[in-house]
Design an enzyme around this catalytic site. Structure first.
Site, PDB file in Angstrom:
ATOM      1  N   TRP A 190       0.823  -1.209   0.000  1.00 42.37           N
ATOM      2  CA  TRP A 190       0.000   0.000   0.000  1.00 42.37           C
ATOM      3  C   TRP A 190       0.853   1.253   0.000  1.00 42.37           C
ATOM      4  O   TRP A 190       0.551   2.222  -0.711  1.00 42.37           O
ATOM      5  CB  TRP A 190      -0.986  -0.018   1.185  1.00 42.37           C
ATOM      6  CG  TRP A 190      -1.690  -1.327   1.264  1.00 42.37           C
ATOM      7  CD1 TRP A 190      -1.552  -2.284   2.233  1.00 42.37           C
ATOM      8  CD2 TRP A 190      -2.612  -1.876   0.297  1.00 42.37           C
ATOM      9  NE1 TRP A 190      -2.323  -3.372   1.926  1.00 42.37           N
ATOM     10  CE2 TRP A 190      -2.980  -3.159   0.758  1.00 42.37           C
ATOM     11  CE3 TRP A 190      -3.154  -1.421  -0.908  1.00 42.37           C
ATOM     12  CZ2 TRP A 190      -3.874  -3.984   0.051  1.00 42.37           C
ATOM     13  CZ3 TRP A 190      -4.035  -2.228  -1.613  1.00 42.37           C
ATOM     14  CH2 TRP A 190      -4.382  -3.493  -1.131  1.00 42.37           C
ATOM     15  N   ASP A 204      -2.089   6.407   5.969  1.00 41.86           N
ATOM     16  CA  ASP A 204      -3.130   5.477   5.546  1.00 41.86           C
ATOM     17  C   ASP A 204      -3.375   4.541   6.724  1.00 41.86           C
ATOM     18  O   ASP A 204      -2.532   3.706   7.047  1.00 41.86           O
ATOM     19  CB  ASP A 204      -2.636   4.700   4.319  1.00 41.86           C
ATOM     20  CG  ASP A 204      -3.618   3.618   3.874  1.00 41.86           C
ATOM     21  OD1 ASP A 204      -4.673   3.453   4.530  1.00 41.86           O
ATOM     22  OD2 ASP A 204      -3.331   2.941   2.865  1.00 41.86           O
ATOM     23  N   LYS A 215     -12.536  -2.405   7.015  1.00 37.77           N
ATOM     24  CA  LYS A 215     -11.807  -3.321   7.881  1.00 37.77           C
ATOM     25  C   LYS A 215     -12.247  -3.135   9.337  1.00 37.77           C
ATOM     26  O   LYS A 215     -12.869  -4.011   9.907  1.00 37.77           O
ATOM     27  CB  LYS A 215     -10.308  -3.137   7.691  1.00 37.77           C
ATOM     28  CG  LYS A 215      -9.883  -3.539   6.272  1.00 37.77           C
ATOM     29  CD  LYS A 215      -8.559  -2.970   5.855  1.00 37.77           C
ATOM     30  CE  LYS A 215      -8.327  -3.091   4.367  1.00 37.77           C
ATOM     31  NZ  LYS A 215      -8.233  -4.444   3.844  1.00 37.77           N
TER      32      LYS A 215
END
Lengths: 362, 362
Positions: free
Chosen positions: A104, A173, A197
């Site tokens: 990511w 993030d 999530k």
């Protein structure tokens, strides 16, 4: 075909609190006495105003955020944030520091580079297949921001302590560990988190941004790619993803009122992760992949002795109503994602199964 | 507080078919025997593959689309498409024709201009407050595309017949009338539609794009803003808005299997609109705002003699379980949005109420 609900260790979209799902189901044909489904009410109605305002207020209380931050809801997931952050906060002549902890972060770096922005990768754990979080990083004092990924769902690593950037705003993030633990928000300029999530379903990304940074957003960006469009319209410049925002609101309510806040959530999350890692560390049959001091409380990645056995492990687990234990396709192996909504009981049931599988195959 | 479901004339998010809502509710804790909620299953699972593939296949059948088109699901609503279309299809030196029929077209034009793109506004109905759709337009033969808004939710206008652009690809925002009637897709290069009016909830935008146009998408766009990212990954480069896509799939199934396709849907929609317009035309008390040959089948906009009476009309309608009849805040007046899911019975009930209100106030 499962007649009952199973234990869900999916990496995202992931398990949601059963009480939240039941509340959605119960009121699905008539939300709050409106005579309409939550999917049918107007985002310009007082019903939806109450939902989004409550979600914002709960976020601020849960994270202890000051009035100098705005909480926004944006579509496009964390992946859209990879380009929105540099578009909004990295002007020509400026550079930003990025820490590469895999997948990511790597994508976030790539998207900034596609835009022709100046990016300094100031640290990377690529040398050990991203199995650790770098320490002692030398940040640039003139960087516009420092970008990190707080938890890597694929490599199973997590920042245990956020780095000191000497006043340069941190941008993080936090898709896979937002609201899993309390932390000091003040060093952060912007935090973004795809909801699917820890805090909701797929389809909405929470963005927490320090107000003074909004002053530097360029005028010549498309409206939907400017944070100021969202901040000036309470995330309702255009129709927001109402159902996803509503579900996030209910999860935040569950975090505050059922769990009792982020300290309690962290202690529960730590207990779940500790039980799982301790069990694996004691046996040798299951080998955690992340280095000990970088292990994620959210995504517990591990290997068995070979791929055949891993495949059987995942299959037999599913037969025992334990779902989602396959590692990401890019790294293989196994992974148990144990986000906020995963109950301790699910982890204990998983450990029991792991013991039994080991005794048959060890 | 309404104990029962009401008649919902919201402009969007709008009414959904009752049978679709009931199916979502019924399976909300355990989708398809997965043991998980639709909000908890992985987008990499066979359950979700089946959902998105079925939604694509039904879209192609319903609109009779050839294999040279791709059906994509994108976040950010039609508003994000306002910038994505010129970013992807309008390179330096090229220009595009835009027809301005108010509000949404105006915004589409503005977003292309923010990007510094060359835009020709080849026709506009601004001279009469956008109460009509322009005809006999002189399109540029070298335009990259011609952009139109097929239905204007705020002004209550709709293209009755799409313009002949002599081979230049049409690009259309069909957010408010997609799947309300059959039409020939072949002149279109790209069609986009926020789902929250005719085909689903807020949080997903359907994009139908002709494959050959994808060849001209520039390489240097951020991944989430390139149509090719979506077309190469079946809309799953990153986590899609699963719940919204699932609801769209169920609405498309309802369109095919319960309604019986778009010809039947159009005839039902025409019947609803005709009853409402005919009633208003016969009385003089309610005055439709759009010119007769440009009237929308989806959004029936009208005025009463003064604003006080309009306010009372909207309030008393709500007391009678008829919701969402207020006109858009930018134009005032009244509006009945009667998208696909609105049953004929809702329109008849509305007309009965309008008669009664007129007899008391006329």
């Amino acid at each position: 075909m499962k007649a009952n609900r199973i234990y869900n260790f999916n990496p995202g979209p992931a398990a949601l609190p059963a009480s939240v799902l039941e509340e959605i189901q119960h009121s699905f044909l008539n939300y709050g006495g409106s005579g309409m489904s939550i999917t049918e009410i107007s985002h310009r109605s007082s019903w939806f105003d109450d939902i989004i305002n409550d979600a914002v207020a709960r976020t601020k209380r849960l994270l202890n955020i000051g009035d100098n931050y705005r909480v926004l809801f944006v579509q496009g997931g964390a992946s859209l944030q990879f380009c929105m952050v540099p578009m909004n906060f990295l002007s020509a002549g400026q550079s930003a520091d990025y820490v590469d902890t895999g997948t990511w972060s790597t994508k976030a770096i790539k998207e900034a580079q596609i835009l022709g922005k100046m990016v300094n990768v100031v640290a990377s754990s690529e040398d050990k297949n991203y199995a650790y979080i770098p320490e002692g990083i030398d940040f640039s004092s003139d960087a516009a921001y420092v970008h990190i990924t707080s938890n890597n769902t694929i490599k199973g690593t997590q920042w245990q302590k956020f780095p000191d950037t000497a006043g340069v705003p941190l941008v993080a993030d936090m898709s896979s560990d937002i609201m899993s633990r309390p932390f000091d928000v003040t060093p952060f300029g912007l935090i973004y988190a795809g909801a699917q999530k820890n805090i909701g379903p797929a389809g909405v990304c929470m963005v927490i941004v320090r107000e003074d940074l909004l002053n530097s957003v360029p005028d010549d960006l498309p409206s939907m790619l400017k944070y100021t469009t969202y901040s000036s319209k309470n995330s309702m410049y255009n129709t927001p993803p109402c159902f996803a925002v509503y579900t996030v609101q209910l999860v935040l309510k569950w975090l505050e009122e059922t769990i009792g806040g982020l300290e309690k959530m962290e202690s529960l999350n730590r207990e779940k992760a500790t039980r799982l890692y301790d069990f694996m560390d004691s046996g040798g049959f299951y080998r955690p992949t992340a280095e000990k001091d970088s292990r994620s409380m959210m995504n517990v990645t591990f290997r068995l002795v070979n791929e055949d056995l891993e495949k059987r492990f995942v299959e037999e687990a599913l037969e025992n109503d334990l779902s989602g234990l396959k590692g990401h396709r890019s790294v293989g192996g196994c992974r148990a994602s144990i986000y906020n909504p995963t109950p301790l009981e699910a982890v204990d049931t998983l450990i029991d199964f792991m013991k039994s599988f080991k005794s048959k195959n060890g």
